[in-house]
Design a protein around this motif. Structure first.
Motif, mmCIF file in Angstrom:
data_model
loop_
_atom_site.group_PDB
_atom_site.id
_atom_site.type_symbol
_atom_site.label_atom_id
_atom_site.label_comp_id
_atom_site.label_asym_id
_atom_site.label_seq_id
_atom_site.Cartn_x
_atom_site.Cartn_y
_atom_site.Cartn_z
ATOM 1 N N ASP A 26 0.086 0.704 -0.092
ATOM 2 C CA ASP A 26 -0.661 -0.468 -0.546
ATOM 3 C C ASP A 26 -0.489 -0.745 -2.037
ATOM 4 O O ASP A 26 -1.233 -1.512 -2.620
ATOM 5 N N GLU A 27 0.497 -0.109 -2.654
ATOM 6 C CA GLU A 27 0.808 -0.316 -4.068
ATOM 7 C C GLU A 27 -0.336 0.103 -4.987
ATOM 8 O O GLU A 27 -0.463 -0.411 -6.091
ATOM 9 N N ASN A 28 -1.172 1.028 -4.529
ATOM 10 C CA ASN A 28 -2.233 1.534 -5.383
ATOM 11 C C ASN A 28 -1.798 2.833 -6.049
ATOM 12 O O ASN A 28 -0.872 3.503 -5.606
ATOM 13 N N PHE A 29 -2.498 3.163 -7.119
ATOM 14 C CA PHE A 29 -2.227 4.374 -7.871
ATOM 15 C C PHE A 29 -3.496 5.205 -7.914
ATOM 16 O O PHE A 29 -4.595 4.666 -8.013
ATOM 17 N N SER A 30 -3.344 6.506 -7.827
ATOM 18 C CA SER A 30 -4.502 7.376 -7.965
ATOM 19 C C SER A 30 -4.568 7.874 -9.398
ATOM 20 O O SER A 30 -3.594 7.815 -10.138
ATOM 21 N N GLY A 31 -5.711 8.355 -9.790
ATOM 22 C CA GLY A 31 -5.894 8.827 -11.156
ATOM 23 C C GLY A 31 -7.247 8.391 -11.679
ATOM 24 O O GLY A 31 -7.869 7.470 -11.138
ATOM 25 N N PRO A 32 -7.729 9.015 -12.740
ATOM 26 C CA PRO A 32 -9.077 8.731 -13.244
ATOM 27 C C PRO A 32 -9.255 7.331 -13.812
ATOM 28 O O PRO A 32 -10.380 6.862 -13.946
ATOM 29 N N PHE A 33 -8.163 6.647 -14.154
ATOM 30 C CA PHE A 33 -8.294 5.324 -14.776
ATOM 31 C C PHE A 33 -7.778 4.198 -13.882
ATOM 32 O O PHE A 33 -7.671 3.056 -14.313
ATOM 33 N N ALA A 34 -7.438 4.524 -12.644
ATOM 34 C CA ALA A 34 -6.884 3.519 -11.730
ATOM 35 C C ALA A 34 -7.985 2.872 -10.899
ATOM 36 O O ALA A 34 -8.972 3.509 -10.540
ATOM 37 N N PHE A 35 -7.804 1.594 -10.614
ATOM 38 C CA PHE A 35 -8.710 0.857 -9.740
ATOM 39 C C PHE A 35 -8.002 0.561 -8.423
ATOM 40 O O PHE A 35 -6.793 0.330 -8.400
ATOM 41 N N HIS A 36 -8.777 0.571 -7.356
ATOM 42 C CA HIS A 36 -8.197 0.234 -6.054
ATOM 43 C C HIS A 36 -7.925 -1.267 -6.002
ATOM 44 O O HIS A 36 -8.787 -2.078 -6.335
ATOM 45 N N LEU A 37 -6.731 -1.629 -5.601
ATOM 46 C CA LEU A 37 -6.334 -3.031 -5.515
ATOM 47 C C LEU A 37 -5.989 -3.393 -4.078
ATOM 48 O O LEU A 37 -5.534 -2.547 -3.309
ATOM 49 N N LYS A 38 -6.188 -4.645 -3.764
ATOM 50 C CA LYS A 38 -5.792 -5.150 -2.458
ATOM 51 C C LYS A 38 -5.150 -6.513 -2.664
ATOM 52 O O LYS A 38 -5.815 -7.486 -3.006
ATOM 53 N N PHE A 39 -3.836 -6.567 -2.472
ATOM 54 C CA PHE A 39 -3.118 -7.816 -2.678
ATOM 55 C C PHE A 39 -3.425 -8.806 -1.558
ATOM 56 O O PHE A 39 -3.652 -8.406 -0.409
ATOM 57 N N PRO A 40 -3.409 -10.101 -1.876
ATOM 58 C CA PRO A 40 -3.606 -11.118 -0.829
ATOM 59 C C PRO A 40 -2.491 -11.048 0.205
ATOM 60 O O PRO A 40 -1.372 -10.615 -0.088
ATOM 61 N N ALA A 41 -2.805 -11.468 1.408
ATOM 62 C CA ALA A 41 -1.800 -11.482 2.472
ATOM 63 C C ALA A 41 -0.619 -12.356 2.058
ATOM 64 O O ALA A 41 -0.795 -13.466 1.552
ATOM 65 N N GLY A 42 0.559 -11.832 2.236
ATOM 66 C CA GLY A 42 1.764 -12.593 1.905
ATOM 67 C C GLY A 42 2.242 -12.418 0.477
ATOM 68 O O GLY A 42 3.332 -12.886 0.127
ATOM 69 N N PHE A 43 1.442 -11.764 -0.367
ATOM 70 C CA PHE A 43 1.843 -11.570 -1.764
ATOM 71 C C PHE A 43 2.867 -10.446 -1.852
ATOM 72 O O PHE A 43 2.625 -9.342 -1.373
ATOM 73 N N ARG A 44 4.004 -10.728 -2.444
ATOM 74 C CA ARG A 44 5.081 -9.753 -2.566
ATOM 75 C C ARG A 44 5.464 -9.605 -4.037
ATOM 76 O O ARG A 44 6.295 -10.351 -4.548
ATOM 77 N N PRO A 45 4.836 -8.661 -4.745
ATOM 78 C CA PRO A 45 5.145 -8.493 -6.172
ATOM 79 C C PRO A 45 6.554 -7.955 -6.376
ATOM 80 O O PRO A 45 7.040 -7.138 -5.588
ATOM 81 N N ASN A 46 7.197 -8.434 -7.441
ATOM 82 C CA ASN A 46 8.539 -7.926 -7.736
ATOM 83 C C ASN A 46 8.438 -6.614 -8.510
ATOM 84 O O ASN A 46 7.355 -6.170 -8.896
ATOM 85 N N MET A 47 9.579 -5.995 -8.762
ATOM 86 C CA MET A 47 9.598 -4.685 -9.395
ATOM 87 C C MET A 47 9.016 -4.723 -10.803
ATOM 88 O O MET A 47 8.302 -3.808 -11.221
ATOM 89 N N SER A 48 9.313 -5.790 -11.544
ATOM 90 C CA SER A 48 8.794 -5.910 -12.907
ATOM 91 C C SER A 48 7.266 -5.946 -12.904
ATOM 92 O O SER A 48 6.609 -5.302 -13.733
ATOM 93 N N TYR A 49 6.715 -6.689 -11.955
ATOM 94 C CA TYR A 49 5.258 -6.781 -11.829
ATOM 95 C C TYR A 49 4.661 -5.404 -11.539
ATOM 96 O O TYR A 49 3.662 -4.997 -12.141
ATOM 97 N N LEU A 50 5.283 -4.681 -10.615
ATOM 98 C CA LEU A 50 4.769 -3.367 -10.238
ATOM 99 C C LEU A 50 4.866 -2.370 -11.386
ATOM 100 O O LEU A 50 3.999 -1.502 -11.540
ATOM 101 N N GLN A 51 5.901 -2.499 -12.201
ATOM 102 C CA GLN A 51 6.039 -1.605 -13.350
ATOM 103 C C GLN A 51 4.922 -1.848 -14.361
ATOM 104 O O GLN A 51 4.343 -0.903 -14.908
ATOM 105 N N GLU A 52 4.611 -3.125 -14.597
ATOM 106 C CA GLU A 52 3.519 -3.450 -15.516
ATOM 107 C C GLU A 52 2.177 -3.023 -14.925
ATOM 108 O O GLU A 52 1.289 -2.553 -15.643
ATOM 109 N N LEU A 53 2.046 -3.188 -13.619
ATOM 110 C CA LEU A 53 0.813 -2.780 -12.948
ATOM 111 C C LEU A 53 0.619 -1.271 -13.059
ATOM 112 O O LEU A 53 -0.496 -0.790 -13.296
#
Length: 205
Positions: free
Chosen positions: A112-139
């Motif tokens: 689900d493109e989430n990250f674990s860790g003490p400073f991470a928030f759980h995210l839920k992308f909208p249906a159909g949203f396809r982030p590119n690699m650059s977006y995921l790196q910044e995220l």
């Protein structure tokens, strides 16, 4: 005339309210600790009291008892006491986030493109949203970035600081956790945005 069932429910209301009072007071304290001055206008609480689960007569049935708890204390002493509670809450907040890592500190969940860790928030992308690699790196950078506890005084931070902006997410997370349905309208957020030091653009969105 009330039916037998209605009379039974009415009779239980007082008992339920009595059991809920410690929770209501605790949530009100947390709400005050999220604000920059550890205080909020009563009108602000009025606007969200139903979402907080407070009874409609909370000003008559709850606030006097809350004030009795502070009897003999001047306002400055009460503010200092809230600050101490604020610091303790801050420590618990960060400890809870550190423990809530699912055993994979700063790890990446490919499902689900989430990250674990003490400073991470759980995210839920909208249906159909396809982030590119650059977006995921910044995220990923944003998710791993540490941020100050939402229970610290917001006046200590510059609004332009990325960590302070991420802290706003923490403030919203804590604020919504105090509500029954974990949500508030934009109008309700707008009422308290100055006390909670929320960005103006957020409240106008």
């Amino acid at each position: 005339m009330l039916s037998e069932k209605e009379e039974k429910i009415a009779a239980q209301e007082g008992e339920v309210n009595e059991l809920m009072e410690p929770i209501w007071v605790k949530n009100l304290r947390k709400l005050l600790m999220l604000s920059a001055e550890c205080r909020l206008p009563l009108e602000t609480i009025d606007f969200v009291h139903a979402e907080l689960g407070l009874p409609s007569d909370y000003k008559e049935s709850l606030i006097p008892k809350f004030l009795d708890f502070c009897m003999g204390l001047n306002w400055e002493f009460w503010i200092r006491r809230l600050r101490l509670l604020q610091s303790a809450r801050e420590e618990r907040y960060m400890k809870e986030r550190t423990l809530d890592t699912s055993g994979n500190v700063n790890g990446h969940n490919s499902k689900d493109e989430n990250f674990s860790g003490p400073f991470a928030f759980h995210l839920k992308f909208p249906a159909g949203f396809r982030p590119n690699m650059s977006y995921l790196q910044e995220l990923e950078k944003w998710q791993k970035m540490e941020f100050p506890s939402p229970y610290l005084n917001a006046k200590r931070f510059e609004v332009s600081d990325p960590k302070a902006r991420k802290r706003v997410v923490g403030v919203l997370h804590e604020l919504l956790s105090l509500t029954k349905e974990k949500r508030l309208t934009s109008a309700q957020l707008d009422v308290s945005h100055s006390e909670l030091r929320l960005p103006a653009r957020l409240c106008c969105a």
